[in-house]
Design an enzyme around this catalytic site. Structure first.
Site, PDB file in Angstrom:
ATOM      1  N   LYS A 140     -10.838  -3.641  -4.525  1.00 52.16           N
ATOM      2  CA  LYS A 140     -10.332  -4.278  -3.302  1.00 52.16           C
ATOM      3  C   LYS A 140     -10.745  -5.763  -3.303  1.00 52.16           C
ATOM      4  O   LYS A 140     -10.768  -6.380  -4.352  1.00 52.16           O
ATOM      5  CB  LYS A 140     -10.778  -3.510  -2.062  1.00 52.16           C
ATOM      6  CG  LYS A 140     -10.375  -2.036  -2.131  1.00 52.16           C
ATOM      7  CD  LYS A 140     -10.604  -1.284  -0.857  1.00 52.16           C
ATOM      8  CE  LYS A 140     -10.198   0.174  -1.032  1.00 52.16           C
ATOM      9  NZ  LYS A 140     -10.329   0.951   0.208  1.00 52.16           N
ATOM     10  N   GLU A 195      -4.140   9.552  -0.634  1.00 48.13           N
ATOM     11  CA  GLU A 195      -5.283   8.975   0.059  1.00 48.13           C
ATOM     12  C   GLU A 195      -5.089   9.108   1.570  1.00 48.13           C
ATOM     13  O   GLU A 195      -4.401   8.282   2.181  1.00 48.13           O
ATOM     14  CB  GLU A 195      -5.438   7.496  -0.300  1.00 48.13           C
ATOM     15  CG  GLU A 195      -5.747   7.237  -1.761  1.00 48.13           C
ATOM     16  CD  GLU A 195      -6.284   5.833  -1.969  1.00 48.13           C
ATOM     17  OE1 GLU A 195      -7.390   5.699  -2.494  1.00 48.13           O
ATOM     18  OE2 GLU A 195      -5.590   4.870  -1.581  1.00 48.13           O
TER      19      GLU A 195
END
Length: 267
Positions: A32, A184
């Site tokens: 990320k 997810e």
């Protein structure tokens, strides 16, 4: 709160070792917007020296500015993924990265459709699908993310949401051989909450059934469906035993030495 389950029976866990249905276990690390030059070098150095299960395909995804750094220092056998890609060729698209630029840089994978982009940047299903098609057409592998919010799960809309996200891609793509589906659940990403083994397996199994009905039996058997959502070295082994869980997309834990334990979850 998280006890809702889908309306079908999950399959029994697969054996703890070996490939499931010929599918190679896949573990991705999504950094990320985290890392510095020194931190990326440290993470890469640890992976280079670690004893990782040779039967596991490993891909790490640092921020765009560090893609080349990671690729330059990472040993052969571990690939690098972009966290995003654009659906148009090179041109007047400020701030974007094209498929050809990634290929030119030795980047072989891209993550597409992560919930943080779907929700924060409001990426629509059709836009995600166009990016998947562009990446595949250009020769990249795609980690295609899907998942529901807590409100959607509690409203029994999990599969409606997930299959709408995947169905948009199926309208554009027929060959799923270079797609890894990452389920997810949004409510489990970065929250410390993890779908139970049964919850995760149910959704993975339902996705595999959908692949068989809407794509092909070959895609159902061969497509790897991985789980993401607060995966750690503590919960990965039990999740890895589930019949339709073919690996993980790891967030925060991919920045830590314990990432190797997750890679070796089936060893």
């Amino acid at each position: 709160m998280y006890a809702h389950t889908l309306q079908h029976k999950a399959e029994a866990p697969a054996p703890a070792t070996g490939k499931k249905g010929g599918r190679q276990f896949f573990v991705g690390g999504n950094f990320k917007m985290n890392g510095t030059i020194s931190q990326i070098k440290e993470i890469v150095g640890h992976l280079n020296d670690a004893k990782c299960d040779s039967d596991v395909e490993v891909v790490i995804s640092p921020p765009a500015i560090y893609l080349l750094l990671a690729r330059e220092h990472l040993r052969k056998g571990i690939e690098v993924a972009a966290q995003n890609v654009f659906d148009k060729p090179n041109g007047a698209f400020t701030g974007e990265i094209s498929v050809s630029q990634l290929k030119d840089s030795g980047i072989t994978w891209t993550i597409v459709g992560h919930s943080e982009r779907r929700t924060i940047i409001q990426e629509a299903n059709h836009f995600v699908a166009n990016k998947v098609k562009a990446a595949l057409d250009g020769g990249l592998g795609v980690v295609l993310c899907c998942g529901e919010t807590l409100e959607q799960r509690e409203s029994n809309k999990t599969m409606d949401v997930v299959l709408a996200q995947l169905g948009a891609v199926a309208k554009e793509v027929k060959d799923w051989s270079k797609i890894v589906i990452a389920y997810e659940p949004v409510w489990a990403i970065g929250t410390g909450k993890v779908a139970s083994n049964e919850q995760a397996q149910e959704v993975h199994h339902a996705i595999r059934e959908w692949l068989g009905k809407d794509v092909s039996s070959e895609a159902a058997n061969a497509t790897r469906i991985i789980y993401g959502g607060s995966v750690s070295e503590k919960n990965c082994k039990d999740l890895a035993k589930q019949a339709d869980i073919d690996g993980f997309l790891v967030g925060g834990a991919s920045l830590k030495p314990a990432f190797v334990d997750i890679i070796n979850a089936r060893s």
